[in-house]
Enzyme design. Structure first.
Site, PDB file in Angstrom:
ATOM      1  N   GLU A  16       0.714  -1.038  -0.154  1.00 42.69           N
ATOM      2  CA  GLU A  16      -0.112  -0.161  -0.153  1.00 42.69           C
ATOM      3  C   GLU A  16       1.044   1.832  -0.037  1.00 42.69           C
ATOM      4  OE1 GLU A  16      -2.873  -0.382  -0.779  1.00 42.69           O
ATOM      5  OE2 GLU A  16      -4.224  -0.132   0.654  1.00 42.69           O
ATOM      6  N   THR A  44      -5.820   7.355  -5.263  1.00 47.85           N
ATOM      7  CA  THR A  44      -5.781   7.539  -3.208  1.00 47.85           C
ATOM      8  C   THR A  44      -5.269   8.871  -2.984  1.00 47.85           C
ATOM      9  OG1 THR A  44      -6.011   5.484  -3.914  1.00 47.85           O
ATOM     10  CG2 THR A  44      -5.934   6.290  -1.869  1.00 47.85           C
TER      11      THR A  44
END
Length: 311
Positions: free
Chosen positions: A131, A184
């Site tokens: 991530e 994101t």
């Protein structure tokens, strides 16, 4: 063992009021990773399907292989060689935990290939590194549920403290992905750094209510608690027709509806599969009326998480 194939499911993060601390996995879609041993040392990505050539092919820059490199370094293995194939089965920048699924499938497959030296919970920090490389933040609310299954709560990041809570057997998720993309990093950039005391108190009450509602199978409490007064008002402006789609879900059987992860996907929770399907149809229809194509997935909470596949 020279070959492993692993699957990691999509996930819903934040779950309305639980920014960066709540998440759950669904049954599908999900990413599939294949690893095959080779004689030469080093990890090589030989193919990626479903990404239209957008993802990096360098092992040091792709979430699926970064986690493998971190795991090998942790275990002190320096001469390992393998070829990796990644099958992307969900859109990039979708709010469905796409990068998390790649990272989890990668770390599960590598751990299996090495004889399972680490437990699933021990693999979580390595999955979080995927991530970090994908979005700049090593958050666990997608990789946690994709790896472990169930409804995950991250109580603390330093030190990492994560656990799962029970959910009602008849709780279903509707996940609707409109054909648009939100980065994101951009979705995080627009968030405010400070929150008012009034909103903090309201959010804390909803977080506590949602946990209690899930554990007690109190659907009314779940519904009352699926309210986000901090993140949703800011991020929803990035999603066309957000208000109208949410209203459509609530009028058609959903207990609550909010943004899935950073968006643009939206999710709803419902009591029973039929209510979940009805809410999904209404949400998809509202997007279509605005000229936006959308795909819909209806699923119970995935209690298993990632899995090694047998061909």
């Amino acid at each position: 063992m020279n070959y492993i194939k692993a699957f990691a499911p999509a996930s819903v993060a934040n779950v309305a009021c639980g920014f960066d601390i709540f998440g759950f996995a669904i049954q599908e879609p999900g990413d599939i990773v294949e690893i095959r041993r080779r004689d030469e040392p080093g990890i090589v990505i030989t193919d990626i399907t479903g990404d239209d050539g957008r993802l990096p092919r360098s092992a040091e820059k792709n979430a699926v292989t970064v986690v493998m490199l971190h795991l090998l370094k942790h275990l002190g293995i320096n001469d390992f060689g393998c070829e990796v194939v990644l099958h992307k089965n969900m859109p990039l920048g979708s709010g469905m935990g796409s990068s998390a699924a790649s990272a989890v499938a990668g770390v599960i497959a590598m751990n299996e290939l090495l004889g399972n030296p680490l437990s699933r919970k021990e693999l979580l920090p390595f999955a979080m590194e995927g991530e970090r490389i994908a979005s700049g933040s090593a958050h666990a609310d997608n990789v946690g549920p994709s790896l472990l299954g169930g409804f995950v709560v991250i109580r603390s990041y330093n030190p990492l403290d994560i656990f799962t809570i029970p959910v009602p057997d008849d709780l279903y998720c509707t996940l609707v992905h409109p054909d648009i993309e939100i980065n994101t990093k951009d979705a995080r950039y627009i968030l405010r750094n400070e929150v008012s005391l009034k909103n903090t108190i309201a959010q804390m009450g909803n977080v506590a209510g949602l946990v209690a509602g899930l554990m007690k199978s109190d659907y009314d409490l779940i519904s009352r608690s699926m309210v986000d007064v901090i993140i949703e008002p800011v991020r929803s402006i990035l999603i066309p027709e957000f208000k109208e789609v949410k209203e459509a879900a609530l009028k058609n059987g959903a207990l609550g509806c909010s943004i899935s992860g950073a968006g643009p996907s939206m999710f709803a929770l419902s009591k029973g599969q039929e209510n979940a399907k009805q809410a999904g149809d209404a949400m998809q229809k509202r997007f279509a009326e605005a000229g936006i194509e959308a795909s819909t997935h209806v699923s119970a909470i995935n209690m298993q998480g990632a899995a090694v596949l047998n061909d």
